[in-house]
Structures are given as C-alpha cells and as structure tokens.
Design an enzyme around this catalytic site. Sequence first.
Site, PDB file in Angstrom:
ATOM      1  N   CYS A  84      -6.974  -7.799   3.935  1.00  0.00           N
ATOM      2  CA  CYS A  84      -8.367  -8.161   4.564  1.00  0.00           C
ATOM      3  C   CYS A  84      -9.266  -8.656   3.420  1.00  0.00           C
ATOM      4  O   CYS A  84      -9.985  -9.646   3.786  1.00  0.00           O
ATOM      5  CB  CYS A  84      -8.880  -6.719   5.069  1.00  0.00           C
ATOM      6  SG  CYS A  84      -8.733  -5.393   4.131  1.00  0.00           S
ATOM      7  N   HIS A  93     -16.026  -4.817   4.728  1.00  0.00           N
ATOM      8  CA  HIS A  93     -16.031  -4.951   3.176  1.00  0.00           C
ATOM      9  C   HIS A  93     -16.751  -5.925   2.457  1.00  0.00           C
ATOM     10  O   HIS A  93     -17.346  -6.698   3.149  1.00  0.00           O
ATOM     11  CB  HIS A  93     -14.646  -5.364   2.902  1.00  0.00           C
ATOM     12  CG  HIS A  93     -13.591  -4.199   3.391  1.00  0.00           C
ATOM     13  ND1 HIS A  93     -13.780  -2.978   3.652  1.00  0.00           N
ATOM     14  CD2 HIS A  93     -12.032  -4.356   3.224  1.00  0.00           C
ATOM     15  CE1 HIS A  93     -12.515  -2.381   3.947  1.00  0.00           C
ATOM     16  NE2 HIS A  93     -11.600  -3.207   3.745  1.00  0.00           N
TER      17      HIS A  93
END
Length: 331
Positions: free
Chosen positions: A130, A243
């Site tokens: 990711c 994130h």
Amino acid sequence: MRKKLKIAILGATGVVGRNMLSELEKSGLDIAEIKLLASKRSVGRKMLFNGQEIEVEEATDSSFRGMDVVFGAVKNDIALRFIDAIRQSGALFIDNSSAFRLNDDVPLVVVGVNDEDIFKHHGIIANPNCCTIIGLTAIAPIAKLSRIESMVVSTYQAVSGAGEAGMNEYNDELKAVANNEEYEPKAFSDQIVSNVIPKIGDILDNGYTKEEMKFQNEGRKIMHDEKLLVSCTCVRVPVLRSHSLSMTLNLEREVELDEVIDALKKSSAISLPLDREAMPLYVSEKTYVEVSRVRKDLVNPKGISLWCVGDQILKGAAYNAVEILKKYING
C-alpha cells in the site's frame, strides 16, 4: 478475455475484499457474474452487488472454474494455497498479497506508473504494498523530470493497515483508555492510542523490517531501476484510516521547484490542496493521493522533499487492483 466478465473475489468478506466489490460496482465493467469466496466461517453471509444479494461461498479448488478474473484479498498462505487451482481455471489472478510480487514473471503494477507491465503477465498480476502504491503515485511525475537515484522515506501507517483486527483494537483501546481501564494489545506490539510504534514487521539482518524493505524492492521492480536505493522507516500511528509518507528524493540532476510542482499538478492521480496541508483525514475513502510540503532539500541541491497521503484500503489496494483490470480490458 470475454467482455462480459465472470469475476471471483477470494477473501471477499475482509476489508479489502469488500472494497474490491464496491470498486467493481463503480467500475463500469460488463460483469456477468460475481462469486464471493471466503473461509468456511463466512459461508452464507450475504453481500450486495448492484442491488442484488450474493451469498458468500467457501473457497475450494473448484471455486474458480469458469471464472475470467480472480481478485485476491487474502494473506500470502491462502494465495499460495489456491494459486494452482486458479491457474488451472485459466483465470487472470490479480493478487493483493505479497506472495508473488517479486517473482520475475509476475508484473507488479501501480496504475499510472507502469501500466505497460500489465500486458506482460503470465496469469498473475501483483498489487504492490500500500505505501509503495501511494508513494510511487506521488513521485512518478518527478521521476519523469529526472531519474531518482535514492530516497529517504518515513511512513506513518494507520491502524487499518493491520486490517479489521487493527481497526477494532484501536476503537476498543480508545474506550478502555477513556474509562481508565486496562487493555491488552493483540493486533499491535504495544498500546497504539496516544502512542506511535516505530516498527512494522519482523526485523531482518540489516536492521530494517520486511515492511521497510518493500519500498526499495518493489520500487526497483516497478520503476525498472535495480540501482534505486531507499532507506525507509515504517511507523504505526494512532490514525484509523489512510497512510502518510514523508519522502526526500535524491535526483540525478537538479530540477527547479516550479517544474516539480507543475508536474505534480498535471497528474490526474494527485491532488495538491491549496488551503490546507495533505492529511489522512481528508483522503479517507478517496482514490487519489494528496501531496503537500513540496520543497527543495537543504542538504542536497539535487534533492526534493514532500509529504503525501492516501487511503491504503482504496488507493493502496482495492482501487489499484480494479484499475489494473480496467486497463487490461481497455488496452
């Protein structure tokens, strides 16, 4: 591959699998059949697709027969368990695990960065980590201005990176801390509320974790640059979803700051907010990457520093996987 697609999602009931189903619903692809596969404990659960209830089935070797595409939203061991059956079915496997990412014959694709690799597959296309997806999306326009020789990266990863267990633990721990109650962490190595944990993954012989080495190893493959060097530190932070990355790039040649900003603005995958900084709160459930704090590095005249954020469940997983299929279908 036929235009009217038969698609299976392996791991359909997990957070990434559910988001894959949602992204497929929005994709505009001509889908004849969706098969939802999970472990035995999820059998009978019903999920909605285009207004219809679809019952979850137990994943077995015979589950993939007749499918054109299988999306993998499971851990490495489950992906490895079923890969032979998926191959025998003739389906294209778009896999979100790390099981096949570094295999020489498996394309590792960030849509918008190395789309041409999609068409070099031999039955499997891997979805990158990711943070790799979010970070490389942010710096791809800069890489077109100059080769990136090395990077120093710090990731600030939300609890959702540990899946449903991480999100549930964070919420339960919030309640326990508010009520001055003890709570024993299970998903994380220590309390995450009011804390940061400066280690994600097992530590290797070089002192870096497996998670930290993914950025260099996957970045080299995606950017077709075996000399790329990345020093990465991965940190778990008390954020529910999305994130953040701090990145300093060492370029091969000096590039003016206005060139960098102009290149970033031209990318359809990137948003540069004008009235605030890029923050995880504002990209949750979004499919683009936000970038801010773009500046010249004070240490290296050929360096550029920036901050970027992205929803790792969508942009960093489910959305990228579905976009891979769309690019493959549409050429």
